[in-house]
Design a protein around this motif. Sequence first.
Motif, PDB file in Angstrom:
ATOM      1  N   HIS A 333       0.821  -1.299  -0.058  1.00  0.00           N
ATOM      2  CA  HIS A 333       0.279   0.188  -0.035  1.00  0.00           C
ATOM      3  C   HIS A 333       0.923   1.138   0.010  1.00  0.00           C
ATOM      4  O   HIS A 333       0.696   2.186  -0.851  1.00  0.00           O
ATOM      5  N   ILE A 334       1.840   1.391   0.789  1.00  0.00           N
ATOM      6  CA  ILE A 334       2.685   2.517   0.840  1.00  0.00           C
ATOM      7  C   ILE A 334       3.297   2.594  -0.338  1.00  0.00           C
ATOM      8  O   ILE A 334       3.436   3.948  -0.924  1.00  0.00           O
ATOM      9  N   ALA A 335       3.967   1.573  -0.911  1.00  0.00           N
ATOM     10  CA  ALA A 335       4.620   1.630  -2.306  1.00  0.00           C
ATOM     11  C   ALA A 335       3.696   2.413  -3.326  1.00  0.00           C
ATOM     12  O   ALA A 335       4.196   2.965  -4.272  1.00  0.00           O
ATOM     13  N   ILE A 336       2.494   1.856  -3.302  1.00  0.00           N
ATOM     14  CA  ILE A 336       1.558   2.286  -4.309  1.00  0.00           C
ATOM     15  C   ILE A 336       1.171   3.862  -4.334  1.00  0.00           C
ATOM     16  O   ILE A 336       1.312   4.748  -5.228  1.00  0.00           O
ATOM     17  N   SER A 337       0.943   4.012  -2.980  1.00  0.00           N
ATOM     18  CA  SER A 337       0.287   5.400  -2.578  1.00  0.00           C
ATOM     19  C   SER A 337       1.383   6.440  -2.962  1.00  0.00           C
ATOM     20  O   SER A 337       1.197   7.568  -3.552  1.00  0.00           O
ATOM     21  N   LYS A 338       2.717   6.039  -2.443  1.00  0.00           N
ATOM     22  CA  LYS A 338       3.700   6.972  -2.893  1.00  0.00           C
ATOM     23  C   LYS A 338       4.190   7.115  -4.403  1.00  0.00           C
ATOM     24  O   LYS A 338       4.464   8.188  -4.986  1.00  0.00           O
ATOM     25  N   SER A 339       4.184   6.262  -5.126  1.00  0.00           N
ATOM     26  CA  SER A 339       4.178   6.062  -6.470  1.00  0.00           C
ATOM     27  C   SER A 339       3.426   6.929  -7.201  1.00  0.00           C
ATOM     28  O   SER A 339       3.577   7.844  -8.214  1.00  0.00           O
ATOM     29  N   PHE A 340       1.968   6.711  -6.798  1.00  0.00           N
ATOM     30  CA  PHE A 340       1.011   7.621  -7.560  1.00  0.00           C
ATOM     31  C   PHE A 340       1.080   9.114  -7.051  1.00  0.00           C
ATOM     32  O   PHE A 340       0.442   9.797  -7.934  1.00  0.00           O
ATOM     33  N   GLY A 341       1.261   9.172  -5.989  1.00  0.00           N
ATOM     34  CA  GLY A 341       1.630  10.496  -5.243  1.00  0.00           C
ATOM     35  C   GLY A 341       2.644  11.642  -6.108  1.00  0.00           C
ATOM     36  O   GLY A 341       2.541  12.494  -6.434  1.00  0.00           O
ATOM     37  N   ARG A 342       3.929  10.727  -6.293  1.00  0.00           N
ATOM     38  CA  ARG A 342       4.930  11.264  -7.336  1.00  0.00           C
ATOM     39  C   ARG A 342       4.493  11.512  -8.482  1.00  0.00           C
ATOM     40  O   ARG A 342       4.655  12.468  -9.243  1.00  0.00           O
ATOM     41  N   LEU A 343       3.852  10.508  -9.195  1.00  0.00           N
ATOM     42  CA  LEU A 343       3.129  10.561 -10.551  1.00  0.00           C
ATOM     43  C   LEU A 343       2.304  11.881 -10.933  1.00  0.00           C
ATOM     44  O   LEU A 343       2.533  12.471 -11.951  1.00  0.00           O
ATOM     45  N   ASN A 344       1.451  11.788  -9.854  1.00  0.00           N
ATOM     46  CA  ASN A 344       0.203  12.955 -10.169  1.00  0.00           C
ATOM     47  C   ASN A 344       0.495  14.373  -9.173  1.00  0.00           C
ATOM     48  O   ASN A 344      -0.307  15.150  -9.211  1.00  0.00           O
ATOM     49  N   GLY A 345       1.794  14.425  -8.833  1.00  0.00           N
ATOM     50  CA  GLY A 345       1.980  15.815  -8.046  1.00  0.00           C
ATOM     51  C   GLY A 345       1.295  15.991  -6.584  1.00  0.00           C
ATOM     52  O   GLY A 345       1.155  17.381  -6.466  1.00  0.00           O
ATOM     53  N   TYR A 346       1.394  15.146  -5.843  1.00  0.00           N
ATOM     54  CA  TYR A 346       0.555  15.085  -4.657  1.00  0.00           C
ATOM     55  C   TYR A 346       1.377  14.564  -3.736  1.00  0.00           C
ATOM     56  O   TYR A 346       2.091  13.437  -3.930  1.00  0.00           O
ATOM     57  N   LYS A 347       1.216  14.857  -2.184  1.00  0.00           N
ATOM     58  CA  LYS A 347       2.006  13.918  -1.317  1.00  0.00           C
ATOM     59  C   LYS A 347       1.180  13.464  -0.470  1.00  0.00           C
ATOM     60  O   LYS A 347       0.178  13.861   0.129  1.00  0.00           O
ATOM     61  N   ILE A 348       1.483  12.196  -0.298  1.00  0.00           N
ATOM     62  CA  ILE A 348       0.556  11.186   0.752  1.00  0.00           C
ATOM     63  C   ILE A 348       1.160  11.282   2.192  1.00  0.00           C
ATOM     64  O   ILE A 348       2.371  11.584   2.325  1.00  0.00           O
ATOM     65  N   ASN A 349       0.389  11.125   3.037  1.00  0.00           N
ATOM     66  CA  ASN A 349       0.766  10.957   4.573  1.00  0.00           C
ATOM     67  C   ASN A 349       0.690   9.328   4.812  1.00  0.00           C
ATOM     68  O   ASN A 349      -0.365   8.805   4.871  1.00  0.00           O
ATOM     69  N   PRO A 350       1.983   8.934   5.090  1.00  0.00           N
ATOM     70  CA  PRO A 350       2.192   7.505   5.275  1.00  0.00           C
ATOM     71  C   PRO A 350       1.269   6.937   6.340  1.00  0.00           C
ATOM     72  O   PRO A 350       0.894   5.769   6.527  1.00  0.00           O
ATOM     73  N   ASN A 351       1.466   7.952   7.563  1.00  0.00           N
ATOM     74  CA  ASN A 351       0.648   7.236   8.732  1.00  0.00           C
ATOM     75  C   ASN A 351      -0.586   7.257   8.552  1.00  0.00           C
ATOM     76  O   ASN A 351      -1.511   6.248   9.030  1.00  0.00           O
ATOM     77  N   GLN A 352      -1.192   8.102   7.861  1.00  0.00           N
ATOM     78  CA  GLN A 352      -2.756   8.145   7.606  1.00  0.00           C
ATOM     79  C   GLN A 352      -3.049   7.167   6.687  1.00  0.00           C
ATOM     80  O   GLN A 352      -4.062   6.557   6.624  1.00  0.00           O
ATOM     81  N   GLU A 353      -2.284   6.863   5.679  1.00  0.00           N
ATOM     82  CA  GLU A 353      -2.563   5.734   4.935  1.00  0.00           C
ATOM     83  C   GLU A 353      -2.548   4.292   5.748  1.00  0.00           C
ATOM     84  O   GLU A 353      -3.574   3.448   5.306  1.00  0.00           O
ATOM     85  N   LEU A 354      -1.803   4.181   6.655  1.00  0.00           N
ATOM     86  CA  LEU A 354      -1.686   2.924   7.431  1.00  0.00           C
ATOM     87  C   LEU A 354      -3.161   3.067   8.229  1.00  0.00           C
ATOM     88  O   LEU A 354      -3.678   1.711   8.465  1.00  0.00           O
ATOM     89  N   ILE A 355      -3.319   4.038   8.723  1.00  0.00           N
ATOM     90  CA  ILE A 355      -4.623   4.169   9.566  1.00  0.00           C
ATOM     91  C   ILE A 355      -5.991   3.777   8.545  1.00  0.00           C
ATOM     92  O   ILE A 355      -6.854   2.727   8.982  1.00  0.00           O
ATOM     93  N   ALA A 356      -5.906   4.194   7.215  1.00  0.00           N
ATOM     94  CA  ALA A 356      -6.926   4.001   6.304  1.00  0.00           C
ATOM     95  C   ALA A 356      -7.079   2.392   6.013  1.00  0.00           C
ATOM     96  O   ALA A 356      -8.033   1.698   5.948  1.00  0.00           O
ATOM     97  N   ILE A 357      -5.782   1.776   6.010  1.00  0.00           N
ATOM     98  CA  ILE A 357      -6.012   0.225   5.482  1.00  0.00           C
ATOM     99  C   ILE A 357      -6.405  -0.624   6.746  1.00  0.00           C
ATOM    100  O   ILE A 357      -7.181  -1.695   6.811  1.00  0.00           O
ATOM    101  N   GLY A 358      -5.746   0.002   7.771  1.00  0.00           N
ATOM    102  CA  GLY A 358      -6.024  -0.649   9.135  1.00  0.00           C
ATOM    103  C   GLY A 358      -7.509  -0.624   9.493  1.00  0.00           C
ATOM    104  O   GLY A 358      -8.094  -1.630   9.785  1.00  0.00           O
TER     105      GLY A 358
END
Length: 739
Positions: A333-358
């Motif tokens: 999940h973190i690898a995918i979210s970071k990849s598409f964040g870089r691709l589309n010009g926005y920054k993800i919050n890794p901790n919040q992404e972990l909360i989301a999948i949790g």
Amino acid sequence: MSVLKQWGKQVIGYPEVQVPVISTKDYVQRFAHNPAGKTKSYLFSLFPILGWITRYNLGWLTGDVIAGLTVGMVLVPQGMSYAQIASLPAEYGLYSSFVGVLIYCFFATSKDVSIGPVAVMSLTVSHVIAHVQDSHGDRWDGPQIATTLSFICGFIVLGVGLLRLGWLVEFIPAPAVSGFMTGSAISIAAGQVPALMGISGVNTRAETYRVIINTLKGLPRTKMDAAFGLPALVALYGIRMLCDHLTKRFPRRQRIFFFASVFRNAFVIIVLTIASWLYTRHRRSAAGKYPIKILQEVPSGFRHVKQPEIDPELLTALAGQLPIATIILLLEHIAISKSFGRLNGYKINPNQELIAIGVTNTIGSVFGAYPATGSFSRSALKSKSGVRTPAAGILTAVVVVVALYGLTDAFFWIPSAALSAVIIHAVADLVASPSQVFSYWRVSPLEFVIWLAAVLVTIFSSIENGIYVAVCASLALLLIRIAHPRGAFLGKVRVRLDNNKETRDVYVPLKTNGVNNEHLDILPPAPGVIVYRFEESYLYPNCSHLNSTLVDYVKENTRRGKDISTVKLADRQWNDPGPRRGQHDLAALNQSLPILHAVVMDFSSISQIDTTAIQSLIDARNEIERWTDGPVEFHFATILSPWIRRALVAGGFGVGTSERLHHEIAPVVPYRDGRSSDANYEETTDDLESGKDLKRVDSASSVPGHEPVLATETPFFHLDLHAAVRAAERSQAVVDSSS
């Protein structure tokens, strides 16, 4: 305000212009400042949807509807296919699909990621079910094991996110993730070939190489399923290749060809389901079997919504499998979210992404879902479809609900071989391309070795061992790099500025990887001065390396203060015999070397320092001063942190030469007999702890008529390397002239 002070604040942003020393009170206030505001901000950050839902508009709605419906059309067949990999009934894949895309949109910081069943996680669930049932028989069925796994893994990941420990994922580099994903994709594809060809008797849970060998041996047992599986696989690739070709030929219609390519999964499943119905509806045997393997009954609706049953004994049985399942949830999940964040010009919050999948997996256990995480293929599809916000997941969830309640009768006739073709087609994109693998080799050959090891271990052993090898090898490489960092002894190169009239000194390594920089005219420092740059934080794993490097260089390139050849053998230390009497060549060589007067250390790359490192630096100073048989100045340049300054002063540095050669800041055995306290040292420590404001001055770079910048009590701390070297060389010149 003086020119020098203004330059220190605005040009280089030197942090210690305003705070020359720092106290424990400053440390506590940094974390205790405005707790109510920080608590409110933390709670608000748990629901990112509150930041954008009030600005939602029709322009966003159009993109979300298209992307949501498009992903839903792909997710339905993939969800059922991945449930097969997990050795679960098809409806459980749809349950995971619905909960994943619906819950994630409320907690997401990525608009592109699509949560749901994925191939690697499904295969892991299959292995977990097999492990538990092999150990405990049929005490628990597959769905209960998978649901419990989803709840526990989700709870663990949720805790990691709430505690803001998402930075732990950063310890696993991209090549390790890629190697694990490549090996897993090959394993999944190999395990689906028997179902694609209708070959029975192949244990698809065995090691990948065994599956491949047994599949080749079983080719003579190919059944009619291959007539559905092979055309499905050919059609999936054929449609994609045709659409890619037409897109290049007719770029103005690329949008049409894109969606035509997207719907290839649904198109192939629909066509083969109709063909399966026509072929099998009148060919049911007396035993209730059909000539090809089909999906058969898929219960409509949510039949398994209930409170999850958490059996303590099942938790004990799952304990050994929880780390691998949790790591996969995190990594993918973190690898995918970071990849598409870089691709589309926005920054993800890794901790919040972990909360989301949790939260997604914890709530998913109520619906009977098995573990879900981000999907590479569906996230790429969602991004290319023009998604605007995470709300597109709601439309995808609607598509899954429609399929669950309205299409389950049609699902009865879906051939399993067609689902295997969909899986093989999807996971093939997870295999790293040759150009990507070659880039690993070009950037870092050691990381290429880690990638290759992850792939081979996954294929010849298991997914679990593959990811453990990748993670452990990456951590080992990290520790090696920290323990043996790069550093260099510096000289200066005089370069001309753009106007070609003025010159400035630039400090570069005298040697690069042990090889002289012959193409540069490097001027070494003045005789008796050594300049060293350490390119890593100065901490306990690498402090001994710096100690050895510095001391060995001093002994090799500077004169010994005492001619030990004149000292009796009985008076020499047992571990430092020196040259024997009469060895005049060694004595002459020693006399030809300069006497060390000053060591200049560039701290511009050091952001952290600890007690063990300070003790090691004290030991290095003591060894060097025993070698020179006299005091040696230690100058420090470009100290970026006030805490590093505080630590150095606590070790007796910065204030001048130290006469306390046996001082220990971190004694293992606190031997105190006969030792008197050092009043000056205790006074310095008290000043640090109280935050006493020291007068600012830089002995090497102060400007007459202007307010000094650095503290008077620490004249051996300098703003930059040039000032530090100039101060050391000036001091050396004074000593030479007086002698």
